[in-house]
Design an enzyme around this catalytic site. Structure first.
Site, mmCIF file in Angstrom:
data_model
loop_
_atom_site.group_PDB
_atom_site.id
_atom_site.type_symbol
_atom_site.label_atom_id
_atom_site.label_comp_id
_atom_site.label_asym_id
_atom_site.label_seq_id
_atom_site.Cartn_x
_atom_site.Cartn_y
_atom_site.Cartn_z
ATOM 1 C CD GLN A 6 -2.333 -1.368 2.738
ATOM 2 O OE1 GLN A 6 -3.344 -0.814 3.144
ATOM 3 N NE2 GLN A 6 -1.625 -2.151 3.528
ATOM 4 C CG ASP A 8 7.867 3.728 0.823
ATOM 5 O OD1 ASP A 8 8.054 2.750 0.075
ATOM 6 O OD2 ASP A 8 7.625 3.610 2.041
ATOM 7 C CG HIS A 49 -2.940 2.706 -1.753
ATOM 8 N ND1 HIS A 49 -2.959 2.620 -0.376
ATOM 9 C CD2 HIS A 49 -4.068 2.103 -2.176
ATOM 10 C CE1 HIS A 49 -4.067 1.991 0.007
ATOM 11 N NE2 HIS A 49 -4.744 1.660 -1.067
ATOM 12 C CB CYS A 51 0.368 18.946 -19.103
ATOM 13 S SG CYS A 51 0.590 17.809 -20.463
ATOM 14 C CB CYS A 55 -3.095 19.401 -22.740
ATOM 15 S SG CYS A 55 -3.117 18.768 -21.062
HETATM 16 P P1 OAD Z 1 -1.305 2.833 8.987
HETATM 17 O O1 OAD Z 1 -0.643 4.088 9.425
HETATM 18 O O2 OAD Z 1 -2.785 2.756 9.017
HETATM 19 O O3 OAD Z 1 -0.771 1.609 9.859
HETATM 20 C C1 OAD Z 1 0.595 1.401 10.121
HETATM 21 C C2 OAD Z 1 0.734 0.099 10.878
HETATM 22 O O4 OAD Z 1 2.109 -0.150 11.058
HETATM 23 C C3 OAD Z 1 0.088 0.105 12.263
HETATM 24 O O5 OAD Z 1 -0.671 -1.090 12.427
HETATM 25 C C4 OAD Z 1 1.299 0.132 13.221
HETATM 26 O O6 OAD Z 1 1.031 -0.582 14.416
HETATM 27 C C5 OAD Z 1 2.337 -0.577 12.383
HETATM 28 N N1 OAD Z 1 3.746 -0.232 12.672
HETATM 29 C C6 OAD Z 1 4.287 0.975 12.980
HETATM 30 N N2 OAD Z 1 5.620 0.900 13.093
HETATM 31 C C7 OAD Z 1 5.960 -0.390 12.829
HETATM 32 C C8 OAD Z 1 7.192 -1.119 12.771
HETATM 33 N N3 OAD Z 1 8.388 -0.540 12.997
HETATM 34 N N4 OAD Z 1 7.148 -2.455 12.478
HETATM 35 C C9 OAD Z 1 5.956 -3.079 12.247
HETATM 36 N N5 OAD Z 1 4.765 -2.442 12.287
HETATM 37 C C10 OAD Z 1 4.754 -1.122 12.557
HETATM 38 O O7 OAD Z 1 -0.720 2.503 7.524
HETATM 39 P P2 OAD Z 1 -1.339 1.572 6.393
HETATM 40 O O8 OAD Z 1 -1.947 0.355 6.962
HETATM 41 O O9 OAD Z 1 -0.282 1.411 5.367
HETATM 42 O O10 OAD Z 1 -3.740 5.112 1.743
HETATM 43 O O11 OAD Z 1 -2.466 2.512 5.814
HETATM 44 C C11 OAD Z 1 -3.198 2.082 4.716
HETATM 45 C C12 OAD Z 1 -3.517 3.243 3.813
HETATM 46 O O12 OAD Z 1 -4.149 4.280 4.574
HETATM 47 C C13 OAD Z 1 -2.313 3.939 3.221
HETATM 48 O O13 OAD Z 1 -1.807 3.288 2.060
HETATM 49 C C14 OAD Z 1 -2.866 5.281 2.869
HETATM 50 C C15 OAD Z 1 -3.641 5.574 4.140
HETATM 51 O O14 OAD Z 1 -4.698 6.413 4.023
HETATM 52 C C16 OAD Z 1 -3.864 6.110 0.845
HETATM 53 O O15 OAD Z 1 -3.267 7.157 0.939
HETATM 54 C C17 OAD Z 1 -4.816 5.781 -0.281
#
Ligand code: OAD
Length: 250
Positions: free
Chosen positions: A102, A105, A120, A149, A152
Site C-alpha cells: 500500500q 515510497d 496506491h 503539462c 495541454c
Molecule cells: P497505517 O498508518 O494505518 O498503519 C501502520 C501500521 O504499522 C500500524 O498497524 C502500526 O502498528 C504498524 N507499525 C508501525 N511501526 C511499525 C514497525 N516498525 N514495524 C511493524 N509495524 C509497525 O498505515 P497503512 O496500513 O499502510 O492510503 O495505511 C493504509 C492506507 O491508509 C495507506 O496506504 C494510505 C492511508 O490512508 C492512501 O493514501 C490511499
C-alpha cells in the site's frame, strides 16, 4: 530476537513455494517515514480529506503539491531498512515472492524486490490530470509549485491513489490473483483497515494460505491470522528469514 515457529507454520514453510508479502506504512517506519495512523501517524495532525483527494487538489493545487513534495523529500532522504532487505532475501528461499504494497515510497523496489505491486501508486511518478501524459522524471520532485503539462497545459498530479479514487484495476486484479495462489501470506506493518487493499490477505486466507502478521501492535486482522509476531518489522523479519531458512535446510 528468538523467533519460534509453531508446528503448523513449520509444516507450511517446508512445503510452500509461493509466498506473498502484504505491506503497509509500518514497514517503512524504521526508514524514518511517518505512518498514517497510530501515535505518530500523519493523519493525527492532518485530515486526509483536506489533502489526499482530487477536489482538494483542484481547489488548492499548490498546497497539495507542496505536501507531496514534503513527503517526497523525506522519502528521498530515506533508505530501505532491514525489513525491506529481508523481504528481498526471501527470494533466495522460495520460488515465487510477490510484494503487494500500500506504500507509495518505492522502498521495496529500491531494496531490490523483483515483483512489487503498488496498490496506491508511486509518489515518485506523476501524470497530467487532463491528457494523462506521464511525468516520471525525478527532477519534478524539486519544483515548488504545481507544474503544468507541456502538451495541454493541464495540472500535473502525483501518481498516488487519493480518497474516493479507484485503485489501479490491473494492479489490484494481479495482486488478488497472487493472493489466491500463495501458500503463505505475511501481513507486515499495516493497520489493515483500508479497503479494497485489505481484501488481499482475506483472499489469501479464503484460498487456504497460512497468514502471518508482523506488527508492533494488534490490528483489525490479528484475530484471523495463524501466527503473530509483535515487534518492529526491521527486527523481526531478518530473524524470521533466518528461522525459515534453517527450517527449509532441515
Ligand atoms: P497505517 O498508518 O494505518 O498503519 C501502520 C501500521 O504499522 C500500524 O498497524 C502500526 O502498528 C504498524 N507499525 C508501525 N511501526 C511499525 C514497525 N516498525 N514495524 C511493524 N509495524 C509497525 O498505515 P497503512 O496500513 O499502510 O492510503 O495505511 C493504509 C492506507 O491508509 C495507506 O496506504 C494510505 C492511508 O490512508 C492512501 O493514501 C490511499
Amino acid at each position: 530476537m528468538d523467533i519460534s515457529l509453531t508446528d503448523r507454520f513449520r509444516e507450511k514453510v517446508k512445503n510452500a513455494s509461493k509466498i506473498l508479502f502484504f505491506t503497509g506504512a509500518g514497514i517503512s517506519a524504521e526508514s524514518g517515514i511517518p505512518t498514517f495512523r497510530g501515535k505518530d501517524g500523519i493523519w493525527n495532525k492532518l485530515k486526509p480529506e483536506e489533502l489526499a483527494n482530487f477536489n482538494a487538489f483542484l481547489k488548492n493545487p499548490d498546497m497539495v503539491w507542496n505536501w507531496y513534495q514534503h513527503r517526497r523529500s523525506i522519502i528521498h532522504e530515506s533508505q530501505p531498512n532491514a525489513g525491506h532487505i529481508a523481504i528481498r532475501e526471501f527470494e533466495k528461499v522460495f520460488n515465487e515472492v510477490t510484494v503487494v504494497t500500500q506504500n507509495v515510497d518505492n522502498l521495496h523496489r529500491r531494496a531490490g524486490s523483483k515483483v512489487v505491486y503498488e496498490l496506491h501508486g508511486n509518489i515518485e511518478k506523476n501524470y497530467c490530470i487532463q491528457c494523462k501524459k506521464r511525468y516520471d522524471d525525478p527532477s519534478l520532485a524539486f519544483i515548488d509549485s504545481v507544474p503544468k503539462c507541456s502538451e495541454c497545459g493541464g495540472l500535473i498530479r502525483p501518481d498516488v491513489v487519493w480518497f474516493g479514487e479507484m485503485l489501479p484495476q490491473d494492479v489490484f486484479r494481479i495482486s488478488e490473483n497472487a493472493a489466491d495462489l500463495c501458500d503463505i501470506c505475511f501481513i507486515v506493518g499495516t493497520s489493515s483497515v483500508v479497503y479494497p487493499a485489505a481484501y488481499i490477505p482475506i483472499t489469501a486466507k479464503s484460498s487456504g494460505a497460512f497468514l502471518v502478521e508482523i506488527n508492533i501492535a494488534s490490528t483489525e486482522i490479528s484475530d484471523q491470522v495463524d501466527q503473530s509476531y509483535f515487534g518492529k518489522s526491521g527486527e523481526i523479519l531478518p530473524d524470521l528469514l533466518k528461522a525459515i531458512m534453517d527450517e527449509r535446510r532441515n
